[in-house]
Design an enzyme around this catalytic site. Structure first.
Site, PDB file in Angstrom:
ATOM      1  N   SER A   1      80.135  64.289 -36.814  1.00 31.57           N
ATOM      2  CA  SER A   1      80.128  62.964 -37.445  1.00 31.57           C
ATOM      3  C   SER A   1      81.487  62.264 -37.340  1.00 31.57           C
ATOM      4  O   SER A   1      81.984  62.039 -36.250  1.00 31.57           O
ATOM      5  CB  SER A   1      79.673  63.112 -38.900  1.00 31.57           C
ATOM      6  OG  SER A   1      79.347  61.870 -39.468  1.00 31.57           O
TER       7      SER A   1
ATOM      8  N   LYS B   1      76.640  64.788 -33.708  1.00 36.20           N
ATOM      9  CA  LYS B   1      75.992  63.912 -34.696  1.00 36.20           C
ATOM     10  C   LYS B   1      76.489  62.498 -34.445  1.00 36.20           C
ATOM     11  O   LYS B   1      77.558  62.102 -34.891  1.00 36.20           O
ATOM     12  CB  LYS B   1      76.314  64.348 -36.123  1.00 36.20           C
ATOM     13  CG  LYS B   1      75.595  63.511 -37.191  1.00 36.20           C
ATOM     14  CD  LYS B   1      75.864  64.086 -38.576  1.00 36.20           C
ATOM     15  CE  LYS B   1      75.117  63.302 -39.646  1.00 36.20           C
ATOM     16  NZ  LYS B   1      75.684  61.952 -39.870  1.00 36.20           N
TER      17      LYS B   1
END
Length: 416
Positions: A329, A357
């Site tokens: 992320s 991600k």
């Protein structure tokens, strides 16, 4: 008073922060008050926080569980990135969820089931206590947790410890990054959420933990729970470790880097992300003016590019970024920005790729005041690297791979 009177985003964020402040126990209140002071200035986050408009006052014919189901549906309907809603007859799903919501427990279960149907593992229901801790961590104040002081993720053979807070009960009990938890408080077949709930508890109480380190036989330890402040940034010589990203991460990293000279190592092993803004602002510290940081694409399909406005204070500094297959992320946003702009060498610890991600969630509070009934984390956008690469499900390819575990010193890993 009807909560619909609070229409501005800053006002609704403040209500959510105040709800968090009122729900936290005494050890958390100073931090919660700081959250309330900051609420009006929140921005777009990697796991970002926003405020949903509460249901209109006229919907009094609904029971509380039905209100929860209806509000969760409506909030997700407005924000969800995939406008096909996974091929569902989305409006019919609203009726089904409300019908299933007969009491508080079934209401929450109906919301969980509703969001699961969307087929997006990142869109989920967040319980009230977890929402309170998420707000505290994301808005920049380190979260206080009554428990063991560890960060864990899923592993094939149990729950993997990726970080141990120095001085916390887990540290005193001998747990180390890289250990695999196989049982907590007598509970086996663990997943991270189960382990975290079992590790939490009243300060002063004890919890038994069984773990495996490497190829050694299982070992047991008893931890005495305490109220632990989880730090997000730590320094050790020329190594700066970022455990997770919050709104103040760039400032914390800058303070640590200012105390160093020479080549620098940024340790992102086990970093699952957090605030997108925190990742972006940290990347800017090391980039030249006009360097692209990331492109974010919302549900309308229009990309918005984040760019460094000026030379970062450490632009040109020799930098190694240490990652692993749990780096995700916002940590991947930072890694890709530095790699694509030639600002750092990316070294993979026991892995040639990061987690992968490439989507962004907003956490939207439910209830009145906001957050009283928890929240929904909804995928609202995706992103691509400065060179236009979509890393979702693929990860970022590293420049070189080294044999290095979570328990190994970052400086030694980077030097291999």
């Amino acid at each position: 008073a009807c909560s619909m009177l609070c229409q501005s985003r800053a006002c609704r964020l403040l209500l959510g922060a105040l709800a968090v402040a009122s729900s936290l126990r005494t050890p958390h209140r100073p931090r919660a008050a700081a959250i309330a002071r900051k609420a009006g200035g929140a921005a777009v986050l990697g796991l970002s926080l926003a405020a949903a408009t509460p249901l209109a006052c006229g919907a009094k014919e609904l029971t509380s569980p039905q209100r929860l189901a209806a509000e969760a549906w409506r909030t997700t309907d407005k924000a969800f990135f995939d406008r096909t809603f996974n091929g569902l007859s989305w409006f019919e799903e609203r009726g089904a969820a409300m019908k299933a919501a007969k009491d508080p427990e079934s209401g929450r279960e109906a919301v969980v089931a509703l969001l699961k149907k969307l087929g997006d593992k990142y869109t989920r229901y967040v319980a009230p206590d977890d929402y309170a801790k998420l707000v505290a961590a994301t808005l920049g104040d380190a979260a206080f947790v009554a428990g063991a002081g560890v960060t864990v993720v899923d592993a094939a053979d149990g729950v993997l410890v990726v970080d141990v807070e120095p001085g916390a009960p887990a540290d005193a009990g001998g747990l180390r990054p890289g250990d695999v938890l196989t049982a907590v408080d007598g509970l086996g077949n663990l997943e991270p959420a189960t382990a975290i709930r079992a590790l939490r508890g009243d300060a002063g109480s004890s919890v038994d933990v069984t773990y495996v380190r490497g190829k050694a036989a299982p070992a047991k330890t008893q931890l005495k729970r305490a109220v632990v402040q989880l730090s997000t940034v730590r320094g050790d010589g020329n190594v700066v470790r970022v455990r997770a990203f919050a709104l103040d991460t760039a400032d914390l990293v800058r303070a640590k880097v200012d105390a160093t000279k020479g080549p620098l190592v940024l340790d992102l092993r086990g970093n699952g992300g957090g605030s997108l803004e925190g990742g972006i602002e940290t990347a800017k510290l090391f980039l030249r003016a006009e360097a692209k940081v990331v492109d974010v694409i919302d549900q309308r399909g229009a990309p918005f590019g984040y760019v460094a406005n000026e030379d970062g204070p450490y632009a040109g500094r020799q930098l190694t970024v240490l990652v692993d297959d749990k780096t995700a992320s916002a940590a991947e946003v930072l890694t890709a920005a530095l790699q694509d702009n030639g600002a750092a060498t990316v070294v993979g610890a026991n892995s040639d790729r990061t987690f992968g991600k490439g989507v962004i969630q907003t956490v939207l509070p439910l209830g009145d005041p906001p957050g009283n009934d928890g929240a929904v984390a909804v995928t609202v956008a995706k992103y691509s690297t400065p060179k236009g690469t979509d890393i979702n499900g693929k990860g970022i390819g590293v420049d070189r791979t080294v044999a290095c575990g979570l328990a190994d010193k970052a400086a030694a890993c980077a030097a291999k």
